[in-house]
Write a protein that holds these residues in place. Structure first.
Motif, PDB file in Angstrom:
ATOM      1  N   UNK A 221       0.866  -1.184   0.000  1.00  0.00           N
ATOM      2  CA  UNK A 221       0.000   0.000   0.000  1.00  0.00           C
ATOM      3  C   UNK A 221       0.896   1.225   0.000  1.00  0.00           C
ATOM      4  N   UNK A 222       0.292   2.379  -0.207  1.00  0.00           N
ATOM      5  CA  UNK A 222       1.054   3.621  -0.259  1.00  0.00           C
ATOM      6  C   UNK A 222       1.467   4.050   1.141  1.00  0.00           C
ATOM      7  N   UNK A 223       2.678   4.559   1.253  1.00  0.00           N
ATOM      8  CA  UNK A 223       3.214   5.006   2.535  1.00  0.00           C
ATOM      9  C   UNK A 223       3.674   6.451   2.433  1.00  0.00           C
ATOM     10  N   UNK A 224       3.281   7.264   3.436  1.00  0.00           N
ATOM     11  CA  UNK A 224       3.763   8.639   3.555  1.00  0.00           C
ATOM     12  C   UNK A 224       4.402   8.800   4.932  1.00  0.00           C
ATOM     13  N   UNK A 225       5.631   9.305   4.954  1.00  0.00           N
ATOM     14  CA  UNK A 225       6.380   9.508   6.194  1.00  0.00           C
ATOM     15  C   UNK A 225       6.554  11.004   6.409  1.00  0.00           C
ATOM     16  N   UNK A 226       6.190  11.482   7.605  1.00  0.00           N
ATOM     17  CA  UNK A 226       6.224  12.913   7.904  1.00  0.00           C
ATOM     18  C   UNK A 226       7.436  13.246   8.765  1.00  0.00           C
ATOM     19  N   UNK A 227       8.241  14.178   8.296  1.00  0.00           N
ATOM     20  CA  UNK A 227       9.351  14.739   9.076  1.00  0.00           C
ATOM     21  C   UNK A 227       9.173  16.254   9.113  1.00  0.00           C
ATOM     22  N   UNK A 228      10.052  16.937   9.849  1.00  0.00           N
ATOM     23  CA  UNK A 228      10.012  18.400   9.925  1.00  0.00           C
ATOM     24  C   UNK A 228      11.324  18.967   9.413  1.00  0.00           C
ATOM     25  N   UNK A 229      11.240  20.045   8.633  1.00  0.00           N
ATOM     26  CA  UNK A 229      12.415  20.739   8.123  1.00  0.00           C
ATOM     27  C   UNK A 229      12.566  22.047   8.891  1.00  0.00           C
ATOM     28  N   UNK A 230      13.604  22.120   9.737  1.00  0.00           N
ATOM     29  CA  UNK A 230      13.808  23.322  10.549  1.00  0.00           C
ATOM     30  C   UNK A 230      14.238  24.517   9.711  1.00  0.00           C
ATOM     31  N   UNK A 231      14.820  24.275   8.547  1.00  0.00           N
ATOM     32  CA  UNK A 231      15.209  25.388   7.677  1.00  0.00           C
ATOM     33  C   UNK A 231      13.990  26.017   7.009  1.00  0.00           C
ATOM     34  N   UNK A 232      13.039  25.194   6.596  1.00  0.00           N
ATOM     35  CA  UNK A 232      11.838  25.692   5.922  1.00  0.00           C
ATOM     36  C   UNK A 232      10.683  25.931   6.884  1.00  0.00           C
ATOM     37  N   UNK A 233      10.866  25.560   8.154  1.00  0.00           N
ATOM     38  CA  UNK A 233       9.827  25.758   9.181  1.00  0.00           C
ATOM     39  C   UNK A 233       8.516  25.076   8.803  1.00  0.00           C
ATOM     40  N   UNK A 234       8.601  23.843   8.327  1.00  0.00           N
ATOM     41  CA  UNK A 234       7.389  23.141   7.931  1.00  0.00           C
ATOM     42  C   UNK A 234       7.609  21.654   7.758  1.00  0.00           C
TER      43      UNK A 234
END
Length: 300
Positions: free
Chosen positions: A117-130
């Motif tokens: 199935x499709x997988x999406x992994x969420x991280x945070x980018x401190x340089x882009x603030x998002x």
């Protein structure tokens, strides 16, 4: 697109392992899973190995392996001091990398290689603030994504990658309902393992307690906003908060067996409530497994 969303929460991810077994035994099969931090690791294992009873039971075994390794064991004060003086300890990153490889995530594996199935992994980018959503581009490396989403200071320092400074996705979306909607989710089961939204933390004198309260408050606020967004878009979210009054620190893997069992029991209770209230349609096999789940609970 029927989607399972998994929050971050460190060692509390064992709750999700048990809950996912209950969901599987009830007959549900996701078309997509979206996860942050430890939730992403749980989702990735099933995206690689399959969402079936053999695989969800194997996921619980992976959690037993993690407990034996005690992945985040160390003095947080020592780690923070090393980071302060720009001498970060990289041993945890290497241990995490080796752990993923041992369980099937090879360094060259891409999201397009995941067969189930499709997988999406969420991280945070401190340089882009998002947020950063790994998996939108199917050519991205799965191991890079899993290491980024689990970069929890002070254990794992931020990861520099392609001009980004990546850390644990819980900083921007601990229960990633909004990213799931952006990627096409039309119905969601959301498994939240954040600290109880009204934590029993009476001592406000220590910096650790204050930090825990701040993190819990931010995570709760994120979840409220993302649930409101789902309502605005007309996307049903079947939400269950798997944790209880018992405090389980991010780094404490000693209660893995108990948390797996509690996760199964609490998910079973939620499914029963949703079925009886007509909130969630049963899959074709749901009625057939109900008595088996009750038998397991009595025997456990």
């Amino acid at each position: 697109m029927f989607t399972i969303v998994l929050s971050g929460g460190g060692a509390r991810g064992a709750y999700q392992a048990g809950a996912l077994r209950a969901i599987c035994e009830a007959g549900y099969r996701p078309e997509m899973m979206v996860g942050t931090s430890i939730g992403a690791l749980n989702a990735a294992y099933l995206a690689l190995h399959g969402f079936d009873e053999e695989s969800v039971r194997a996921l619980e075994k992976v959690w037993h392996d993690a407990a034996e390794m005690d992945l985040l064991a160390a003095s947080r004060t020592w780690l923070a001091a090393r980071a302060l003086f720009k001498r970060p300890d990289t041993s945890f990153l290497e241990r995490m990398r080796a752990f993923h490889i041992e369980h099937g995530v090879t360094p060259e594996m891409r999201f397009r290689d995941l067969p189930h199935f499709r997988l999406i992994v969420v991280a945070a980018d401190l340089n882009a603030c998002g947020p950063v959503l790994f998996g939108v581009d199917p050519d991205e490396r799965l191991l890079d994504a899993l290491l980024a989403t689990a970069a929890i200071p002070p254990w794992i320092p931020p990861i520099e990658q392609d001009g980004r400074l990546l850390v644990d996705g819980g900083m921007v979306s601990n229960l990633p309902i909004e990213p799931a909607i952006r990627q096409g989710a039309s119905e969601i089961i959301a498994l939240d393992i954040s600290e109880n939204q009204q934590p029993v933390l009476p001592d406000i004198g220590g910096i650790g307690t204050l930090l825990s309260k701040a993190i819990a408050t931010a995570a709760a606020r994120q979840t409220d906003l993302e649930m409101a967004l789902a309502r605005a878009y007309g996307v049903p979210v079947h939400y269950v908060h798997l944790t209880g009054a018992e405090a389980v620190p991010l780094w404490d893997f000693s209660r893995t067996n108990r948390l797996c069992t509690l996760g199964y029991e609490r998910m079973y209770a939620a499914l029963t409530t949703w079925w009886e209230g007509g909130e969630l349609a049963r899959p074709g096999t749901g009625r057939g497994v109900l008595s088996r789940m009750k038998t397991w609970l009595r025997s456990g």
